[in-house]
Structures are given as C-alpha cells and as structure tokens.
Design a protein around this motif. Structure first.
Motif, PDB file in Angstrom:
ATOM      1  N   GLY A  49       2.825  -0.526  -2.270  1.00  0.00           N
ATOM      2  CA  GLY A  49       2.174  -1.672  -1.644  1.00  0.00           C
ATOM      3  C   GLY A  49       0.914  -1.268  -0.895  1.00  0.00           C
ATOM      4  N   VAL A  50       0.998  -0.169  -0.140  1.00  0.00           N
ATOM      5  CA  VAL A  50      -0.181   0.336   0.574  1.00  0.00           C
ATOM      6  C   VAL A  50      -1.266   0.739  -0.419  1.00  0.00           C
ATOM      7  N   ALA A  51      -0.846   1.388  -1.517  1.00  0.00           N
ATOM      8  CA  ALA A  51      -1.809   1.837  -2.521  1.00  0.00           C
ATOM      9  C   ALA A  51      -2.543   0.666  -3.156  1.00  0.00           C
ATOM     10  N   VAL A  52      -1.824  -0.421  -3.393  1.00  0.00           N
ATOM     11  CA  VAL A  52      -2.461  -1.611  -3.981  1.00  0.00           C
ATOM     12  C   VAL A  52      -3.557  -2.127  -3.074  1.00  0.00           C
ATOM     13  N   TRP A  53      -3.251  -2.270  -1.778  1.00  0.00           N
ATOM     14  CA  TRP A  53      -4.254  -2.789  -0.833  1.00  0.00           C
ATOM     15  C   TRP A  53      -5.375  -1.783  -0.602  1.00  0.00           C
ATOM     16  N   ALA A  54      -5.017  -0.491  -0.558  1.00  0.00           N
ATOM     17  CA  ALA A  54      -6.049   0.529  -0.355  1.00  0.00           C
ATOM     18  C   ALA A  54      -7.015   0.559  -1.536  1.00  0.00           C
TER      19      ALA A  54
END
Length: 200
Positions: A49-54
């Motif tokens: 999830g963090v990777a998607v937003w990052a």
C-alpha cells in the motif's frame, strides 16, 4: 540528491517509520491473531500500500488526489469506514478463550493492504515528504528510487517490531492477554478512524 540530503532522508524515514500509527495497530492485531506468519503477511500488505502511494507520488499521479476535493473526501470516507470496521471487529468481536485457529496469511495481507490504500494521509504524506529530498529538475527515476528506499526502511522497521513481538509470543498467546490486546488494538483503530473523520 547530495550526501547531506540523503542522510537527512534516511534519518527522517527512520523517525517516521518509528512513529506508531494505523500500521502499528494493525500489525499488533494481526500478530495476536496469526503469530509471526500473520504479522509478516500484514507487513507485506502494508508496504505494498505504501509502495503504491509512493510510486504514485513519484510519477505525479497522486497530485490528482489533492487537486480534487471530491476524490480526497471520498477516499477519506473509505479510510474511516475501513478503520472503524477493523476496530469494531477487534473490540466487540467474539473472543474465544481457547487458542484460536490462526487466520490465513492472505487475510493479514489484505488487511494491511486495505488499510494503507484507503488512507488518504499516506497519499498526502508521500506527496509532501518525498519531493523535499529531490531537486525539482531531477530525473523521474531518482524520485522512484527514493520512494523505493522509503518503502524498504519502513519494511525494515516493521520487521524489527515483528522480531520484538515474536520474543513475547508466549505471553501474547495467553487468552486473557490476547483478548485485552486485541480489544486495545481495536480501540486504537477506532480512535484513529474518528481522528481521520474529524480532521480537516
């Protein structure tokens, strides 16, 4: 990125990873329910999830979220609903005094992923945090690399948390302790959901 900027980024990323939040509360809940396996699966979901937003921030896509008030508020409503759902389930759900059947890794992964994908604060944070350490004229791959490093640092911190939780797994398996901790994590998730709902 200069060496001083790189060191500043590393320090900021470590400090931010260590600040307890939604991810920590969800990790605690899933560790109680699924042990080490469930915790690792939850971290995988959280970090995806963090990777998607990052990555969205690195590519400039998440700016659209800030540009549209309707899109942001819709995501915030979803985020509040997700947090309250998990929180109420943990707080008021049936807690069997016997050792429960461990949930599948997939359930922990989905919980972690859903929590971070539905969290507008992660998106806004990615937009405001990452560009501070990269010059405006830097190549796009530099911002993508910085985003990836942020995800790696966040993951490493959560793995440290899992290692600490594993040391007290016997204590966590005590039925009374397990019930109280799961209810506590549920109360924290509900509080975070309410906070997200009332924040401007």
């Amino acid at each position: 990125m200069t060496w001083s900027g790189f060191l500043a980024f590393l320090l900021a990323s470590i400090v931010l990873a260590m600040v307890p939040g939604v991810g920590t509360a969800m990790l605690l809940r899933q560790s109680i329910r699924g042990g080490r396996r469930g915790a690792v699966a939850t971290v995988a979901g959280l970090e995806l999830g963090v990777a998607v937003w990052a990555l969205a921030a690195a590519l400039g896509l998440s700016v659209l979220l800030l540009a549209s008030e309707v899109a942001y508020q819709a995501l915030r409503v979803v985020g509040v609903a997700v947090l309250l759902w998990f929180g109420v389930k943990a707080l008021l759900g049936r807690h069997d005094p016997a050792v429960p059947e461990p949930p599948t890794s997939g359930s922990g992964f989905r919980a972690g992923l859903l929590v971070n994908l539905a969290n507008p604060k992660v998106a806004v944070f990615a937009i405001s945090f990452l560009p501070q350490f990269v010059s405006p004229d830097a190549a796009r791959w530099v911002l993508v690399a910085v985003a990836g490093l942020w995800v790696v640092i966040d993951t490493l911190w959560y793995l440290v948390v899992i290692a600490l939780l594993t040391r007290i797994v016997g204590w966590l398996r005590d039925s009374t302790v397990r019930t109280r901790l799961e209810r506590f994590s549920g109360a924290v998730l509900i509080a975070l959901g309410i906070r997200l709902a009332i924040e401007s």
